[in-house]
Design a protein around this motif. Structure first.
Motif, PDB file in Angstrom:
ATOM      1  N   SER A 158       3.483  10.328  -7.008  1.00 50.73           N
ATOM      2  CA  SER A 158       4.655  10.835  -7.844  1.00 50.73           C
ATOM      3  C   SER A 158       4.153  10.941  -9.408  1.00 50.73           C
ATOM      4  CB  SER A 158       5.915  10.062  -7.882  1.00 50.73           C
ATOM      5  OG  SER A 158       5.597   8.817  -8.128  1.00 50.73           O
ATOM      6  N   GLU A 159       3.062  10.085  -9.657  1.00 46.93           N
ATOM      7  CA  GLU A 159       2.706   9.998 -11.296  1.00 46.93           C
ATOM      8  C   GLU A 159       1.269   9.731 -11.413  1.00 46.93           C
ATOM      9  OE1 GLU A 159       5.352   7.777 -13.578  1.00 46.93           O
ATOM     10  OE2 GLU A 159       6.535   7.318 -11.793  1.00 46.93           O
ATOM     11  N   GLY A 160       0.365  10.001 -10.475  1.00 44.11           N
ATOM     12  CA  GLY A 160      -0.983   9.728 -10.500  1.00 44.11           C
ATOM     13  C   GLY A 160      -1.442   8.355 -10.677  1.00 44.11           C
ATOM     14  N   LEU A 161      -2.985   8.134 -10.823  1.00 39.41           N
ATOM     15  CA  LEU A 161      -3.327   7.022 -10.985  1.00 39.41           C
ATOM     16  C   LEU A 161      -2.793   6.146 -12.015  1.00 39.41           C
ATOM     17  CD1 LEU A 161      -5.338   5.567  -9.626  1.00 39.41           C
ATOM     18  CD2 LEU A 161      -7.301   6.174 -10.532  1.00 39.41           C
TER      19      LEU A 161
ATOM     20  N   VAL B 218       1.006  -1.048  -0.113  1.00 40.81           N
ATOM     21  CA  VAL B 218       0.063   0.151   0.287  1.00 40.81           C
ATOM     22  C   VAL B 218       0.758   1.229   0.166  1.00 40.81           C
ATOM     23  CG1 VAL B 218      -1.670   1.473   1.261  1.00 40.81           C
ATOM     24  CG2 VAL B 218      -1.916  -1.198   0.834  1.00 40.81           C
ATOM     25  N   ALA B 219       1.851   1.337   0.797  1.00 39.60           N
ATOM     26  CA  ALA B 219       2.776   2.456   0.933  1.00 39.60           C
ATOM     27  C   ALA B 219       3.438   2.577  -0.465  1.00 39.60           C
ATOM     28  CB  ALA B 219       3.834   2.199   1.842  1.00 39.60           C
TER      29      ALA B 219
ATOM     30  N   ILE C 123      -6.257   0.196  -4.973  1.00 41.99           N
ATOM     31  CA  ILE C 123      -6.699   1.421  -4.999  1.00 41.99           C
ATOM     32  C   ILE C 123      -7.343   1.877  -3.781  1.00 41.99           C
ATOM     33  CG2 ILE C 123      -8.159   3.119  -6.375  1.00 41.99           C
ATOM     34  CD1 ILE C 123      -6.867   2.007  -9.027  1.00 41.99           C
ATOM     35  N   LYS C 124      -8.556   0.939  -3.405  1.00 41.86           N
ATOM     36  CA  LYS C 124      -9.270   0.906  -2.559  1.00 41.86           C
ATOM     37  C   LYS C 124      -8.532   1.193  -1.295  1.00 41.86           C
ATOM     38  CE  LYS C 124     -12.548  -1.548   0.314  1.00 41.86           C
ATOM     39  NZ  LYS C 124     -13.309  -2.947   0.569  1.00 41.86           N
ATOM     40  N   LEU C 125      -7.311   0.088  -0.893  1.00 43.16           N
ATOM     41  CA  LEU C 125      -6.616   0.271   0.177  1.00 43.16           C
ATOM     42  C   LEU C 125      -5.976   1.731   0.363  1.00 43.16           C
ATOM     43  CD1 LEU C 125      -5.493  -3.266   0.225  1.00 43.16           C
ATOM     44  CD2 LEU C 125      -7.196  -2.319   1.758  1.00 43.16           C
TER      45      LEU C 125
ATOM     46  N   PHE D   1     -12.514  11.816  -3.726  1.00 47.42           N
ATOM     47  CA  PHE D   1     -13.856  12.291  -4.218  1.00 47.42           C
ATOM     48  C   PHE D   1     -13.692  12.081  -5.555  1.00 47.42           C
ATOM     49  CE2 PHE D   1     -13.698  14.927  -0.066  1.00 47.42           C
ATOM     50  CZ  PHE D   1     -14.726  14.068   0.494  1.00 47.42           C
ATOM     51  N   THR D   2     -12.966  11.077  -6.168  1.00 47.89           N
ATOM     52  CA  THR D   2     -13.027  11.132  -7.477  1.00 47.89           C
ATOM     53  C   THR D   2     -13.999   9.862  -7.915  1.00 47.89           C
ATOM     54  OG1 THR D   2     -11.482  11.621  -9.234  1.00 47.89           O
ATOM     55  CG2 THR D   2     -11.545   9.130  -8.591  1.00 47.89           C
ATOM     56  N   PRO D   3     -14.643   9.819  -8.786  1.00 48.69           N
ATOM     57  CA  PRO D   3     -15.814   8.715  -9.121  1.00 48.69           C
ATOM     58  C   PRO D   3     -15.191   7.275  -9.497  1.00 48.69           C
ATOM     59  CG  PRO D   3     -16.173  10.437 -10.689  1.00 48.69           C
ATOM     60  CD  PRO D   3     -14.977  10.805  -9.961  1.00 48.69           C
ATOM     61  N   LEU D   4     -14.859   6.515  -8.546  1.00 44.08           N
ATOM     62  CA  LEU D   4     -13.946   5.249  -8.886  1.00 44.08           C
ATOM     63  C   LEU D   4     -15.200   4.129  -9.099  1.00 44.08           C
ATOM     64  CD1 LEU D   4     -11.278   5.717  -6.193  1.00 44.08           C
ATOM     65  CD2 LEU D   4     -11.151   5.725  -8.598  1.00 44.08           C
ATOM     66  N   PRO D   5     -14.793   2.972  -9.759  1.00 38.80           N
ATOM     67  CA  PRO D   5     -15.571   2.030  -9.588  1.00 38.80           C
ATOM     68  C   PRO D   5     -15.877   1.396  -8.362  1.00 38.80           C
ATOM     69  CG  PRO D   5     -13.307   1.537 -10.792  1.00 38.80           C
ATOM     70  CD  PRO D   5     -13.619   2.927 -10.565  1.00 38.80           C
ATOM     71  N   GLU D   6     -16.902   0.711  -8.264  1.00 32.77           N
ATOM     72  CA  GLU D   6     -17.469   0.318  -6.909  1.00 32.77           C
ATOM     73  C   GLU D   6     -16.235  -0.543  -6.054  1.00 32.77           C
ATOM     74  OE1 GLU D   6     -20.292   0.836  -5.591  1.00 32.77           O
ATOM     75  OE2 GLU D   6     -19.650  -0.255  -3.818  1.00 32.77           O
ATOM     76  N   LYS D   7     -15.481  -1.222  -6.632  1.00 36.06           N
ATOM     77  CA  LYS D   7     -14.444  -2.167  -6.021  1.00 36.06           C
ATOM     78  C   LYS D   7     -13.431  -1.304  -5.379  1.00 36.06           C
ATOM     79  CE  LYS D   7     -13.310  -5.998  -8.229  1.00 36.06           C
ATOM     80  NZ  LYS D   7     -12.973  -7.046  -9.252  1.00 36.06           N
ATOM     81  N   SER D   8     -13.217  -0.164  -5.822  1.00 34.44           N
ATOM     82  CA  SER D   8     -12.097   0.882  -5.670  1.00 34.44           C
ATOM     83  C   SER D   8     -12.609   1.786  -4.515  1.00 34.44           C
ATOM     84  CB  SER D   8     -11.356   1.504  -6.830  1.00 34.44           C
ATOM     85  OG  SER D   8     -10.899   0.490  -7.442  1.00 34.44           O
TER      86      SER D   8
END
Lengths: 186, 186
Positions: A22-25, A13-14, A55-57, A105-112
């Motif tokens: 550093s580089e976004g999603l 996770v870290a 991503i969720k974590l 607060f970004t629209p993420l897929p349910e799993k994330s």
DNA sequence: ACCTGAACACCGTTCAAGT
DNA sequence: ACCTGAACACCGTTCAAGT
């Protein structure tokens, strides 16, 4: 014979959070996370079900830190002062963790999406301050007004959307003070 | 002999926007855009320098539509009423174009960001209403407060971040009215 | 029990070759 | 001038095989 783990969930996770910062999603590639924790990509799947869950974590990790920052900001003396302190802590956190903040607060897929109760906990301090300011019957609406404004402001800032000049810091203070007046029903 | 184009930039942007609307940014795959406009993927590069630029063109398309919606919302009679009308038009637009809307204030790589002057034009109506309400010296700050709140509200809404119950529509109206009061310096 | 190498089905993008 | 097929360097993920 069982092999001891060569990495761990917290390390993963870290590493992921560092990459996002550093580089976004887009920079959050499983192969790169694997590199960072010195493991082969498939090994990550022993700790995480997939990129979505990672991503969720990461988001949940960030939300927890945001909560700490907000809790540390209030003094409890005067609700108007607390509102300003909360707003400033919120903005400072976003500036210090822009990549990770953007995920909250970004629209993420349910799993994330982060566990809703974590978001609730993070917002609890704002809710209490809003209640002290606006009274119990308008507490939730007031908290939502404050949070929406603060998030919208830093989101636009981070997206580079304030392009008409003027002093951004002053605009933020202006908003915080006017909101304090507007919501104060004591 | 020159071959006539089998597709066009507008068709490509429209197809891309449809894909983003139905499946988000991840769904915007060049191969799928190519499918939609019935062309092989490499042909897209005769019309667009790459995916980044396509995203930019889509965002600019959306920003233009948002501007139209905002301009259509104001009547010019009373600034407080105009503020409410603008806020409602803003929110309605986001609800009708959630996928595309999310791109406007999201941190995008430089190559995908919309032309700043387009954003400025889209915000012009808000700025004029803010000036009528708060006076010339606070117009920009007031406009930023309004826009930040409105964006933050719908962003949180679309991200599914309002999870504590309560009536969302009422919270929005509450915010719009309180902001109107707070910014009114006439 | 955890890690690995090889593989599958995807990407964005380039480029020489066709018409 | 535009389109194509083939190719390159990437993805996330699966899975049988190793220790």
């Amino acid at each position: 014979m069982p092999t001891p783990s060569r990495t761990s969930l917290v390390a993963i996770v870290a590493a992921g959070r560092r990459l996002i910062e550093s580089e976004g999603l887009t920079g959050l590639a499983m192969r790169r996370v694997a590199d960072e924790v010195e493991v082969q990509p498939p090994s990550l799947y022993k700790h995480v079900t997939g990129r979505s869950e990672l991503i969720k974590l990461i988001v949940e990790d960030v939300v927890g830190d945001l909560r700490s920052s907000l809790n540390a900001a209030v003094t409890g003396s005067d609700p108007r002062a607390d509102l300003v302190a909360l707003a400033e802590a919120f903005r400072r956190f976003a500036h210090e963790n822009p990549g990770a903040y953007a995920l909250i607060f970004t629209p993420l897929p349910e799993k994330s999406r982060p566990d809703p109760t974590l978001l609730t906990k993070a917002g609890d301090q704002v809710l209490r301050t809003a209640e002290a300011l606006a009274g119990a019957e308008h507490a939730l609406e007031a908290a939502r007004t404050i949070t929406a404004w603060a998030h919208g402001f830093v989101a636009m800032e981070l997206a580079g959307a304030f392009r008409m000049g003027g002093n951004i810091d002053e605009a933020f203070t202006f908003g915080a003070e006017r909101l304090g007046e507007a919501l104060d029903s004591r």
